[in-house]
Design a protein around this motif. Structure first.
Motif, PDB file in Angstrom:
ATOM      1  N   TRP A 117      -6.269  43.103  -3.066  1.00 58.13           N
ATOM      2  CA  TRP A 117      -6.030  43.847  -1.838  1.00 58.13           C
ATOM      3  C   TRP A 117      -7.298  44.193  -1.111  1.00 58.13           C
ATOM      4  N   GLN A 138       3.051  44.218  -7.478  1.00 50.69           N
ATOM      5  CA  GLN A 138       4.195  44.758  -6.750  1.00 50.69           C
ATOM      6  C   GLN A 138       5.515  44.351  -7.373  1.00 50.69           C
ATOM      7  N   GLU A 192       8.971  46.267  -2.686  1.00 48.46           N
ATOM      8  CA  GLU A 192       8.104  47.054  -1.808  1.00 48.46           C
ATOM      9  C   GLU A 192       7.275  48.090  -2.569  1.00 48.46           C
ATOM     10  N   ILE A 232       4.665  49.369  -5.444  1.00 45.66           N
ATOM     11  CA  ILE A 232       3.518  48.973  -6.265  1.00 45.66           C
ATOM     12  C   ILE A 232       3.562  49.824  -7.525  1.00 45.66           C
ATOM     13  N   THR A 273       3.383  52.904  -2.339  1.00 45.18           N
ATOM     14  CA  THR A 273       3.752  51.957  -1.290  1.00 45.18           C
ATOM     15  C   THR A 273       2.479  51.288  -0.788  1.00 45.18           C
ATOM     16  N   ALA A 274       2.657  50.197  -0.065  1.00 45.77           N
ATOM     17  CA  ALA A 274       1.512  49.502   0.516  1.00 45.77           C
ATOM     18  C   ALA A 274       0.769  50.438   1.471  1.00 45.77           C
ATOM     19  N   SER A 285      -3.221  51.393   1.452  1.00 50.08           N
ATOM     20  CA  SER A 285      -4.002  51.101   2.661  1.00 50.08           C
ATOM     21  C   SER A 285      -4.712  52.338   3.179  1.00 50.08           C
TER      22      SER A 285
END
Length: 166
Positions: free
Chosen positions: A108, A124, A127, A129, A152-153, A157
């Motif tokens: 990532w 993952q 949806e 992780i 979550t993504a 992020s």
């Protein structure tokens, strides 16, 4: 009845303290199961008892002025393993990366700062992780962090952006 309660409390305390013990052996699957020759690498590993560590981590992050995104991510962590390696090699790191690729970890982010590289890989399930592997390397010193939880993504992020902004 009181004796039984004291025995149970004693066993529970021992189990909690056992998880705090630092070991000279690896605690991550690749290093425990591989037939790789580590050539003089020295390991130090421990499991972090999350229920005990979360309040301290959140307090320290607030005192350091970290963003609320980072603090919110800590709340979603269910298990942390940390391992340091002295006298590690690039070859060891490459084998570890191959292991993560073979086990469906996606890269990532790679953050380079002051001669150190921080690599974040996630596994993952739809949806969600469930597992995040963070590797920090600088020359012959390596740190591996295995974080389990339900993220979550967007959570990841936000943390990566907060780290790169600093």
């Amino acid at each position: 009845m009181k004796t039984l309660k004291n025995i149970f409390l004693g066993i529970f305390t021992l189990l909690i303290l056992q998880s705090c013990i630092v070991s000279g052996r690896p605690n991550m699957d690749f290093f425990k199961q591989s037939g790789y020759d580590f050539k003089g690498a020295k390991f130090a590993s421990f499991n972090v008892p999350v229920f005990m560590a979360k309040p301290f981590i959140k307090k320290a992050l607030r005192e350091d002025g970290e963003s609320e995104e980072v603090i919110a991510l800590v709340k979603k962590v269910s298990k942390i393993k940390v391992m340091t390696v002295d006298n590690g090699s690039k070859e060891m790191l490459n084998e570890y990366s191959r292991y993560l690729n073979d086990n469906n970890f996606e890269e990532w982010a790679t953050i380079k700062h002051n001669g150190e590289n921080v690599n974040v890989r996630v596994k993952q399930n739809g949806e969600t992780i469930k597992n995040m592997m963070i590797t920090v390397n600088s020359d012959k010193e390596l740190v591996f962090v295995d974080v389990k939880g339900s993220f979550t993504a967007d959570d990841i992020s936000k943390v990566i952006n907060a780290a790169t902004d600093k």
